[in-house]
Design an enzyme around this catalytic site. Structure first.
Site, PDB file in Angstrom:
ATOM      1  N   LYS A 159       3.292   8.865   9.194  1.00  0.00           N
ATOM      2  CA  LYS A 159       2.912   8.245  10.475  1.00  0.00           C
ATOM      3  C   LYS A 159       3.783   8.723  11.640  1.00  0.00           C
ATOM      4  CE  LYS A 159       0.176   4.765   8.259  1.00  0.00           C
ATOM      5  NZ  LYS A 159       0.351   4.221   6.926  1.00  0.00           N
ATOM      6  N   ASP A 163       9.304   2.936   0.422  1.00  0.00           N
ATOM      7  CA  ASP A 163       8.223   3.546   1.192  1.00  0.00           C
ATOM      8  C   ASP A 163       8.350   3.113   2.651  1.00  0.00           C
ATOM      9  OD1 ASP A 163       5.872   4.452   2.289  1.00  0.00           O
ATOM     10  OD2 ASP A 163       4.568   3.649   0.710  1.00  0.00           O
ATOM     11  N   TYR A 219       0.846  -1.187   0.000  1.00  0.00           N
ATOM     12  CA  TYR A 219       0.000   0.000   0.000  1.00  0.00           C
ATOM     13  C   TYR A 219       0.883   1.238   0.000  1.00  0.00           C
ATOM     14  CZ  TYR A 219      -3.571   3.385   1.409  1.00  0.00           C
ATOM     15  OH  TYR A 219      -4.432   4.457   1.460  1.00  0.00           O
TER      16      TYR A 219
HETATM   17  C1  LIG Z   1      -0.231   4.655   5.557  1.00  0.00           C
HETATM   18  C2  LIG Z   1       0.653   4.435   4.377  1.00  0.00           C
HETATM   19  C3  LIG Z   1       0.673   5.316   3.289  1.00  0.00           C
HETATM   20  C4  LIG Z   1      -0.322   6.439   3.148  1.00  0.00           C
HETATM   21  O1  LIG Z   1      -0.200   7.392   4.139  1.00  0.00           O
HETATM   22  P1  LIG Z   1      -1.445   8.391   4.416  1.00  0.00           P
HETATM   23  O2  LIG Z   1      -0.888   9.375   5.374  1.00  0.00           O
HETATM   24  O3  LIG Z   1      -2.527   7.523   4.984  1.00  0.00           O
HETATM   25  O4  LIG Z   1      -1.822   8.983   3.111  1.00  0.00           O
HETATM   26  C5  LIG Z   1       1.608   5.112   2.302  1.00  0.00           C
HETATM   27  N1  LIG Z   1       2.475   4.089   2.370  1.00  0.00           N
HETATM   28  C6  LIG Z   1       2.480   3.205   3.389  1.00  0.00           C
HETATM   29  C7  LIG Z   1       3.482   2.108   3.418  1.00  0.00           C
HETATM   30  C8  LIG Z   1       1.552   3.339   4.419  1.00  0.00           C
HETATM   31  O5  LIG Z   1       1.516   2.435   5.414  1.00  0.00           O
END
Ligand SMILES: *Cc1c(COP(=O)(O)O)cnc(C)c1O
Length: 449
Positions: free
Chosen positions: A283, A249, A154
């Site tokens: 996060k 990411d 994701y």
């Molecule tokens: C949560 C998440 C996102 C998206 O972040 P948001 O602040 O919810 O837009 C992107 N990449 C990873 C790996 C994530 O866990």
């Protein structure tokens, strides 16, 4: 409902059920982010009104051990004093000015210090923006159109990244999203995770067209699925041999899987100089407020406006209150905090396994640094990708989830999620979980389909 977990103080205000009904009349599905809706576990979502450390309390006054952790940001637990202090002091000076503020560079430096591969940082408000912008830079730098992503990973909800995107979609059994045009979907090649042969084949089939591989540093949005030994080094080598970039990411794993994210765990396995080109963060670095970032090699980051031709901006980017929360969180997240996170994750894994084993429930605990998740079902070997993870027993999870909730422990309301612990989780939290586990394990055993 277990009365042992009722706070017993104050007025039992409004019921969760009435709040859910009210929300459903004003907000699509009653939620502002889909997995909050209990869609895959059923029942009534709890509406939280306060939190402290590992505790959170809903509108009915019921207290829970929190294993959602805001889906990642709550590294230190709720209402950590230094973070709340920094936020209130900053907010009292004004919520933002639309100019730069001094603390923005301090937060960027905090990230760069922990991750020397990051030579410049741009602050944004969400992880979605961070990955979207990283991809824009990669396309501009390579002058190529295509992106490789892995099934079950994701990267936020931008159009091009919603194919086979893990948790949120897996929870609702969706392959992707409506409203994404075929033209946009065609620019993302979705490959199986942990499969270097598939990456080689994609570069052979699309020679000179692939701008970047984007990968979660360790997949954590289909439950935890870490990269197989050698996979990260292999994908870096193949991408770079073909003139493509690698975007790692770390929005979820960053400054959580370890002090330097999951890359911090893997970087020593690389040949010298082998590293991702761009990283995305979120996060933890916002400490619970809307803040995310991208960073990486200076010559790539300097392609961003106003220096370069890649446009990106944001009214609330680098907002001083969010920056204050992030900075206070990062500064408080010392070695002791990571030791505590690791201790608790180990203990949670051990106790969960022992309760499930005692009830005869087949399962597997997955780990990536301090991160953990539990898969229900028969997994003789660790799953390496999305197809395998999708085989898990979601009925068992549903039963387990609700029994834990009745026992005062709030797990993520989906089987495809990390169980988020914090540095505030202690022996008292563990005791509560241990007390709830046997009944939940028996409920899972009874739910076997
Ligand atoms: C949560 C998440 C996102 C998206 O972040 P948001 O602040 O919810 O837009 C992107 N990449 C990873 C790996 C994530 O866990």
């Amino acid at each position: 409902m277990n009365n042992a977990h009722q706070s017993g103080i104050g007025v039992p205000a409004v019921s969760n059920a009435s709040l859910a009904a009210r929300a459903a009349r004003a907000i699509p599905g009653g939620v502002n982010s889909p997995v909050r809706g209990f869609g895959s576990v059923g029942g009534t979502p709890r509406f939280m009104v306060s939190g402290q450390g590992w505790r959170m309390t809903d509108a009915e006054g019921t207290e829970y051990v929190d294993l959602i952790g805001v889906w990642g940001p709550a590294l230190l637990g709720h209402a950590f004093p230094e973070v709340i202090d920094a936020v209130t002091r900053t907010a009292a000076q004004g919520l933002g000015f639309g100019t730069s503020v001094p603390a923005e560079a301090e937060l960027a430096e905090e990230i760069m210090q922990r991750m020397p591969e990051v030579e410049r940082v741009r602050l944004v408000s969400t992880g979605t923006e961070a990955t979207m912008t990283a991809i824009r830079i990669a396309r501009a730098a390579t002058n190529r159109p295509l992106i490789i992503k892995f099934a079950g990973h994701y990267h936020g909800h931008s159009d091009g990244l919603l194919a086979a995107a893990g948790s949120g979609l897996a929870t609702f059994g969706l392959p992707g999203s409506a409203g994404v045009t075929a033209e946009i979907a065609a620019q993302t090649l979705v490959l199986p995770y942990n499969d270097l042969t598939a990456i080689e084949a994609a570069f052979a089939a699309h020679s000179g067209e692939i701008a970047a591989i984007i990968t979660e540093s360790a997949a954590a949005n289909m439950g935890i699925v870490p990269p197989a030994p050698g996979f990260t080094a292999g994908l870096l080598r193949i991408a770079h041999e073909h003139g493509a970039l690698v975007i790692t990411d770390e929005v979820l794993t960053g400054f959580r899987a370890s002090a330097a994210g999951y890359w911090g765990i893997e970087r020593t396995d690389m040949v010298p100089g082998q590293r991702p080109d761009l990283f995305t963060f979120g996060k933890v670095i916002g400490g619970g407020l809307p803040l995310a970032a991208l960073g990486g090699r200076a010559e790539l980051m300097d392609l961003l406006a106003p220096l370069g031709p890649v446009y990106q901006g944001g009214t609330l980017s680098g907002n001083p209150v969010a920056v204050a929360a992030g900075l206070a969180t990062m500064r408080a997240a010392d070695a002791g905090a990571y030791t505590q996170l690791n201790w608790f994750a180990d203990a949670l894994a051990r106790e969960t396994t022992s309760a499930l084993a005692a009830a005869g429930v087949a399962h597997r605990v997955q780990r990536a640094g301090t991160l953990m998740s539990v898969l229900f079902g028969d997994f003789d070997t660790p799953p390496s990708g999305y197809d395998e993870v999708l085989r898990q027993d979601t009925d068992q999870y549903r039963a387990f989830f609700h029994a834990m909730l009745d026992g005062g422990v709030h797990l993520p309301p989906s089987p495809f999620e990390t169980w988020f612990v914090s540095a505030a989780h202690d022996a008292v939290a563990l005791d509560r979980i241990v007390a709830a586990l046997p009944a939940a394990a028996r409920a899972a055993a009874a739910a076997t389909s």
